[in-house]
Design an enzyme around this catalytic site. Structure first.
Site, mmCIF file in Angstrom:
data_model
loop_
_atom_site.group_PDB
_atom_site.id
_atom_site.type_symbol
_atom_site.label_atom_id
_atom_site.label_comp_id
_atom_site.label_asym_id
_atom_site.label_seq_id
_atom_site.Cartn_x
_atom_site.Cartn_y
_atom_site.Cartn_z
ATOM 1 N N LYS A 158 33.701 59.131 39.933
ATOM 2 C CA LYS A 158 32.569 59.926 40.010
ATOM 3 C C LYS A 158 32.713 61.263 40.423
ATOM 4 O O LYS A 158 32.611 61.173 41.765
ATOM 5 C CB LYS A 158 31.298 59.021 40.735
HETATM 6 N N1 PMP Z 1 26.720 56.524 34.423
HETATM 7 C C1 PMP Z 1 26.822 57.738 34.891
HETATM 8 C C2 PMP Z 1 27.553 59.055 34.309
HETATM 9 C C3 PMP Z 1 26.128 58.219 36.273
HETATM 10 O O1 PMP Z 1 26.160 59.119 36.649
HETATM 11 C C4 PMP Z 1 25.550 56.986 36.900
HETATM 12 C C5 PMP Z 1 24.898 57.097 38.355
HETATM 13 N N2 PMP Z 1 25.736 57.077 39.063
HETATM 14 C C6 PMP Z 1 25.478 55.954 36.160
HETATM 15 C C7 PMP Z 1 26.104 55.614 35.287
HETATM 16 C C8 PMP Z 1 24.912 54.499 37.055
HETATM 17 O O2 PMP Z 1 25.560 54.193 38.134
HETATM 18 P P1 PMP Z 1 24.964 53.473 39.271
HETATM 19 O O3 PMP Z 1 24.284 52.403 39.090
HETATM 20 O O4 PMP Z 1 25.860 53.286 40.177
HETATM 21 O O5 PMP Z 1 24.045 54.631 40.085
#
Ligand code: PMP
Length: 305
Positions: A158
């Site tokens: 991320k």
């Molecule tokens: N995909 C992307 C590209 C994201 O930015 C996010 C948000 N963090 C998610 C999926 C979902 O991840 P999470 O459930 O860990 O927030």
């Protein structure tokens, strides 16, 4: 409308006033996208404030940093404390937490060794796409922009730079009048939303794209898979062609910000009956039940504030 900001922010080991948490214009991350970050939510629960999967989110921050050789000069315990402290210092309970670590001011070259700056910001946050979105669903479109291919930019980390792709997808969707955009992978198969993972429902079973489809394997995705399986709903990770969006009984997006958002249409075609279906509603019940005490937290996901 002028935006109002919280009072306090944690930066490099210190809580300071929001306005003083600045960086230099020559910080590496500003030029090259070299930051890693997290998005975490804290909720009000019958047992007090709780940060949802705080440890898992921070572990992912360290994993993202490892991919890019970003050295985080704080331990997991220190960052955990920093997150709690920042929420409390701002007198918040229901909040969004944004830990970020980035290459700061050092050299100017791509491979320059720069010190890592770390910050934790928090702000009050309700439903990301609105109350109405959670209740009735949103209209989404398939983006004309594809997700980055494997072995180009790692989707599983991320990192700030990834969100150039997210911005193209989200802004195109909003410009065309949609609530959110869905990206295909370079294979042409379904990947994920601009900032959310995707689930399709066929005959009561949940189908979701695998990690190989250039997704960020979200913690909300993992929570839903766990809750679903625990409640007798089958979950299958599999390749999903685009047209399945139009053929599924139900489609939903999930993420820390979006929580569990039903899709009522994709590309102008109604999803199922054009309103949230029974599996989506059940998952919302199970997920939000974690915070009002109606779903037992058997996994230790609620970490006290
Ligand atoms: N995909 C992307 C590209 C994201 O930015 C996010 C948000 N963090 C998610 C999926 C979902 O991840 P999470 O459930 O860990 O927030």
């Amino acid at each position: 409308m002028a935006m109002s900001y919280p009072e306090w922010i944690w930066q490099n080991g210190q809580i300071k006033p929001w306005n003083e948490a600045t960086v230099h214009v020559m910080a590496h991350a500003l030029h090259y996208g070299s930051s890693v970050f997290e998005g975490i939510r804290s909720y009000k629960t019958p047992n007090g404030g709780a940060i949802f999967r705080l440890t898992d989110h921070l572990k992912r921050l360290y994993m993202s940093a490892k991919v890019y050789d970003i050295e985080i000069p704080y331990t997991l315990d220190e960052l955990t404390d920093a997150c709690r402290e920042t929420v409390k210092k701002n007198d918040l309970v229901q909040a969004y937490l944004r830990p970020v670590a980035f290459r700061g001011l050092g050299g100017f070259g791509l491979a320059a060794e720069c010190p890592t700056d770390v910050a934790v910001a928090v702000w009050p946050m309700g439903p990301y796409l609105g109350e109405e979105a959670l209740a009735s669903g949103i209209d989404a479109c398939v983006s004309s922009w594809q997700r980055f291919a494997p072995n180009t930019i790692p989707a599983g980390a991320k990192a700030g730079g990834n969100y150039l792709s997210g911005q193209l997808i989200a802004r195109e969707a909003r410009r065309l009048g949609f609530g959110e955009g869905i990206a295909l992978a370079n294979t042409g198969l379904l990947s994920e939303g601009a900032g959310e993972n995707l689930f399709l429902v066929f005959d009561g079973q949940l189908h979701t794209s695998p990690a190989s489809a250039s997704i960020l394997a979200g913690l909300t995705r993992h929570s839903l898979i766990t809750l679903a399986r625990d409640n007798g709903i089958e979950v299958i990770e599999r390749d999903l062609p685009r047209e399945y969006l139009y053929l599924a009984d139900e489609v939903l997006m999930c993420g820390t910000a979006a929580e569990i958002t039903p899709l009522r249409s994709v590309d102008g075609k109604p999803v199922g009956e054009g309103k949230p279906g029974p599996v989506t509603k059940r998952l919302q019940e199970l997920f939000f039940g974690l915070f009002d005490g109606t779903t037992e937290d058997r996994w230790g996901w609620l970490e006290s504030l």
